[in-house]
Scaffold this motif. Structure first.
Motif, PDB file in Angstrom:
ATOM      1  N   PRO A 212      18.079  40.595   8.614  1.00 15.93           N
ATOM      2  CA  PRO A 212      17.432  40.653   7.298  1.00 15.93           C
ATOM      3  C   PRO A 212      16.265  41.633   7.284  1.00 15.93           C
ATOM      4  O   PRO A 212      15.561  41.810   8.289  1.00 15.93           O
ATOM      5  CB  PRO A 212      16.945  39.216   7.098  1.00 15.93           C
ATOM      6  CG  PRO A 212      16.684  38.726   8.497  1.00 15.93           C
ATOM      7  CD  PRO A 212      17.729  39.378   9.363  1.00 15.93           C
ATOM      8  N   GLU A 214      13.691  41.094   5.468  1.00 15.64           N
ATOM      9  CA  GLU A 214      12.515  40.222   5.365  1.00 15.64           C
ATOM     10  C   GLU A 214      12.438  39.334   6.599  1.00 15.64           C
ATOM     11  O   GLU A 214      13.413  38.653   6.948  1.00 15.64           O
ATOM     12  CB  GLU A 214      12.614  39.369   4.098  1.00 15.64           C
ATOM     13  CG  GLU A 214      11.415  38.479   3.862  1.00 15.64           C
ATOM     14  CD  GLU A 214      11.563  37.643   2.595  1.00 15.64           C
ATOM     15  OE1 GLU A 214      10.797  36.674   2.436  1.00 15.64           O
ATOM     16  OE2 GLU A 214      12.455  37.965   1.782  1.00 15.64           O
ATOM     17  N   LEU A 217      13.196  34.618   7.671  1.00 15.31           N
ATOM     18  CA  LEU A 217      14.156  33.864   6.861  1.00 15.31           C
ATOM     19  C   LEU A 217      14.932  32.854   7.689  1.00 15.31           C
ATOM     20  O   LEU A 217      15.155  31.727   7.271  1.00 15.31           O
ATOM     21  CB  LEU A 217      15.143  34.820   6.178  1.00 15.31           C
ATOM     22  CG  LEU A 217      14.596  35.687   5.045  1.00 15.31           C
ATOM     23  CD1 LEU A 217      15.719  36.535   4.468  1.00 15.31           C
ATOM     24  CD2 LEU A 217      13.978  34.822   3.959  1.00 15.31           C
ATOM     25  N   GLY A 238      18.000  27.722   5.902  1.00 15.00           N
ATOM     26  CA  GLY A 238      18.040  28.537   4.695  1.00 15.00           C
ATOM     27  C   GLY A 238      17.174  27.986   3.580  1.00 15.00           C
ATOM     28  O   GLY A 238      17.328  26.852   3.160  1.00 15.00           O
ATOM     29  N   LYS A 240      15.971  30.595   1.120  1.00 17.10           N
ATOM     30  CA  LYS A 240      15.805  31.763   0.261  1.00 17.10           C
ATOM     31  C   LYS A 240      16.263  31.464  -1.158  1.00 17.10           C
ATOM     32  O   LYS A 240      17.263  30.791  -1.371  1.00 17.10           O
ATOM     33  CB  LYS A 240      16.602  32.935   0.838  1.00 17.10           C
ATOM     34  CG  LYS A 240      16.449  34.251   0.076  1.00 17.10           C
ATOM     35  CD  LYS A 240      15.034  34.793   0.162  1.00 17.10           C
ATOM     36  CE  LYS A 240      14.937  36.146  -0.531  1.00 17.10           C
ATOM     37  NZ  LYS A 240      13.565  36.670  -0.524  1.00 17.10           N
ATOM     38  N   ILE A 244      18.948  38.598  -0.802  1.00 21.52           N
ATOM     39  CA  ILE A 244      18.749  38.847   0.626  1.00 21.52           C
ATOM     40  C   ILE A 244      19.286  40.235   0.949  1.00 21.52           C
ATOM     41  O   ILE A 244      20.471  40.517   0.750  1.00 21.52           O
ATOM     42  CB  ILE A 244      19.465  37.795   1.494  1.00 21.52           C
ATOM     43  CG1 ILE A 244      18.863  36.413   1.244  1.00 21.52           C
ATOM     44  CG2 ILE A 244      19.370  38.145   2.967  1.00 21.52           C
ATOM     45  CD1 ILE A 244      19.528  35.300   2.034  1.00 21.52           C
TER      46      ILE A 244
END
Length: 338
Positions: A212, A214, A217, A238, A240, A244
């Protein structure tokens, strides 16, 4: 030169790089770094590939654009004549590196970070185009990290775009940048996030990983990967909500994807029930596609009622024929009497 324990790199080394400019920093001996270009005589209005050739010693590695749990991603600041612009540093797909329980996203072995430099068409042929790049990075081993920083320069002259010696290497590096692929999605069920890769992504499930953009995550090293195509990657933790973005790779094929959240697909038993409701056995299924059929004949209640129709017809025909013949003989006899 400062060397940090690996676990301290995210804080201490980052602070050291903030306080140290590339002009006063140094290139660590653990990794050679060189600025290269596809041409030193770019044509006005053209795009030139420039990049950093990073060559770590065996046992050491550099970092992807998201360093992961421990490390420092390379950053560059360009200086060039007015109108010359640079795109972001483009990385090849990374690999997972786990040390001391922490997962990082790294480049092991020689790798090239590519950027696209656009030369305005207003540049006069023969004009000098000095390019300066202030680069910071980190090189790490299993237990040590060394921050690095230096200023690099290229003196270009606007011309006919004659390829430089490093042009083939930069073209290959540009081809290795993961290509964009649309159509991916993800869903969350409990504490598991499942990443469904786009239909066109052809990956070997045994070696596929998702990285990812970011950080924080999830832990890609805990992923469970489906054997189906397209690949689905399920990872604990998870949470998010939005999109993604990241890179998926199996070591041979790499794609840059944007995954949009969707509802979880129906469970297998629910899917089976839905399929059954649409089967021809269902009283409401396929009405428009099926032609009407004749109702079946009623069956007799017992064998004595089941007189075979063909035998009955034959008996009637024989009786009728016998009657006709008998009548004819009777008429013939009467006609012979005086």
């Amino acid at each position: 030169m400062t060397i940090f324990p690996r676990m301290a790199v995210s804080a201490a080394a980052a602070a050291a790089l903030t306080l140290t400019t590339p002009a006063t920093a140094a290139i660590p001996p653990q990794m050679k770094v060189e600025l290269i270009a596809s041409t030193l005589s770019p044509r006005p209005g053209s795009t030139v590939l420039v990049g950093f050739r990073m060559d770590p010693k065996p046992g050491w590695h550099g970092y992807w654009s998201n360093a992961g749990g421990n490390g420092i991603a390379p950053e560059v600041r360009w200086t060039a004549p007015k109108g010359v612009t640079f795109g972001p540093l483009l990385h090849p797909a990374p690999t997972l590196f786990k040390s001391m329980g922490v997962v990082s996203y790294v480049h092991a072995g020689q790798h090239i970070l590519v950027a696209r430099m656009k030369v305005p068409s207003s540049v006069t042929p023969g004009a000098t185009l000095p390019v300066r790049a202030d680069l910071t990075w980190a090189v790490c081993s299993n237990d040590l990290c060394v921050p690095g920083g230096a200023q690099f320069s290229l003196d270009m002259i606007a011309g006919n775009g004659t390829p430089a010696a490093d042009a083939p290497m930069l073209r290959r590096a540009s081809d290795e940048v993961p290509r964009k692929l649309a159509g991916g999605r993800y869903w969350i069920a409990g504490n598991i996030i499942t990443l469904a890769m786009p239909d066109l992504a052809r990956l070997r499930p045994r070696t596929a990983h998702f990285f990812p953009d970011e950080n924080g995550l999830f832990d890609p090293s805990q992923a469970r990967i489906s054997n189906a195509q397209p690949v689905e990657i399920s990872i604990p933790g998870g949470t998010k909500i939005g999109r993604i973005d990241g890179v998926v790779t199996d070591g041979l094929s790499s794609y840059r994807v944007s995954l949009i959240r969707s509802a979880p697909p129906p469970k297998p038993e629910a899917r089976a029930k839905a399929d059954a409701s649409l089967s021809p056995a269902s009283p409401t299924a396929g009405l428009s596609a099926q032609a009407p059929t004749e109702p079946p004949l009623a069956k007799p209640k017992n064998a004595s009622q089941a007189a075979p129709l063909p035998n009955l017809r034959l008996g009637m025909i024989i009786a009728l024929a016998a009657a006709v013949i008998a009548g004819a003989l009777l008429i013939k006899r009467r006609s012979r009497r005086p």
